[in-house]
Scaffold this motif. Sequence first.
Motif, PDB file in Angstrom:
ATOM      1  N   ALA A 284       0.850  -1.189   0.000  1.00  0.00           N
ATOM      2  CA  ALA A 284       0.000   0.000   0.000  1.00  0.00           C
ATOM      3  C   ALA A 284       0.886   1.239   0.000  1.00  0.00           C
ATOM      4  O   ALA A 284       2.048   1.205   0.418  1.00  0.00           O
ATOM      5  N   ALA A 285       0.319   2.345  -0.465  1.00  0.00           N
ATOM      6  CA  ALA A 285       1.021   3.630  -0.481  1.00  0.00           C
ATOM      7  C   ALA A 285       0.590   4.470   0.714  1.00  0.00           C
ATOM      8  O   ALA A 285      -0.563   4.424   1.144  1.00  0.00           O
ATOM      9  N   GLY A 286       1.543   5.237   1.258  1.00  0.00           N
ATOM     10  CA  GLY A 286       1.233   6.145   2.348  1.00  0.00           C
ATOM     11  C   GLY A 286       0.505   7.383   1.836  1.00  0.00           C
ATOM     12  O   GLY A 286       0.401   7.606   0.634  1.00  0.00           O
ATOM     13  N   PRO A 287      -0.096   8.168   2.736  1.00  0.00           N
ATOM     14  CA  PRO A 287       0.038   8.047   4.192  1.00  0.00           C
ATOM     15  C   PRO A 287      -0.953   7.045   4.785  1.00  0.00           C
ATOM     16  O   PRO A 287      -2.112   7.010   4.409  1.00  0.00           O
ATOM     17  N   LEU A 288      -0.471   6.233   5.708  1.00  0.00           N
ATOM     18  CA  LEU A 288      -1.321   5.333   6.477  1.00  0.00           C
ATOM     19  C   LEU A 288      -0.563   4.909   7.727  1.00  0.00           C
ATOM     20  O   LEU A 288       0.657   5.072   7.816  1.00  0.00           O
ATOM     21  N   THR A 289      -1.307   4.404   8.689  1.00  0.00           N
ATOM     22  CA  THR A 289      -0.728   3.869   9.921  1.00  0.00           C
ATOM     23  C   THR A 289      -1.121   2.404  10.031  1.00  0.00           C
ATOM     24  O   THR A 289      -2.269   2.046   9.773  1.00  0.00           O
ATOM     25  N   VAL A 290      -0.154   1.569  10.398  1.00  0.00           N
ATOM     26  CA  VAL A 290      -0.381   0.138  10.559  1.00  0.00           C
ATOM     27  C   VAL A 290      -0.001  -0.253  11.978  1.00  0.00           C
ATOM     28  O   VAL A 290       1.034   0.183  12.491  1.00  0.00           O
ATOM     29  N   ALA A 291      -0.845  -1.060  12.616  1.00  0.00           N
ATOM     30  CA  ALA A 291      -0.554  -1.511  13.972  1.00  0.00           C
ATOM     31  C   ALA A 291      -1.150  -2.887  14.194  1.00  0.00           C
ATOM     32  O   ALA A 291      -2.125  -3.270  13.554  1.00  0.00           O
TER      33      ALA A 291
END
Length: 246
Positions: free
Chosen positions: A134-141
């Motif tokens: 996937a391309a940013g912007p994103l947050t993964v947790a």
Amino acid sequence: MLFGQGISDNLFNLNQGLANFDRALTPQARARSIFVGYNGGHTLPSVVPPGFATAGDPCSIALGSPNFSDLAVRFMTANLLGKATGLSGFGVYHLSTADGRCLTQRNLAPNQRIALGRILTPTGAGLPLNLKIAAGPLTVAGTPRISGKVYTLVPDSGAFFALSVGTNPLTAKVVQNNTMPLREKRVAKGVQRTVELPAIAVDVPAGQNLYLTVTPVADMFAGQRGPLPGAMLLKNATLSYRTLSR
């Protein structure tokens, strides 16, 4: 319970801390407990494949303590002595991101599922493979998982998996310096497997991408690669992970 877990810990990784918090406590006890994940612990820099993490404990600071030791004293004072300490943040996950901010979440269950098709990697020796997710912007947790049917050429074949961030496959670095292994003791012919990747917390900025790293060697597992070079194929591979709004 007060949990302090090193996210970039190579010996006891975040997966173990989350499993303890989620499974060892009753819902009632969990609602009165605090989980803090910091960047540290039993750590070495990941060189093969390259990784990154920013040392520190921003979540203890976000909870009003200069460090985890002070947070522990406040927690014990409240629970053992019954004194008000102003402590909050119960029943949720407080995770240090790879870049050093505190991410607080109540739910870490995967909400994305990506079909990856076929993944072919050498085993025993070779270079990492980085597949764009996937391309940013994103947050993964949370704890990503990869599933698929596994095929190997020789017994005792293994590969290592992680999520990485970079501007392109050549610059991608493993999040918080951790990989997780998949090792087949015998020759595998279409064996269905589901493997946990290292649990993480990371912000992927605009202009950078999230990658799945598959590597035949990982220095955190020195001495545990297969004795003979070979290959591992995953068919119908899927990746599940959790993204959060920025």
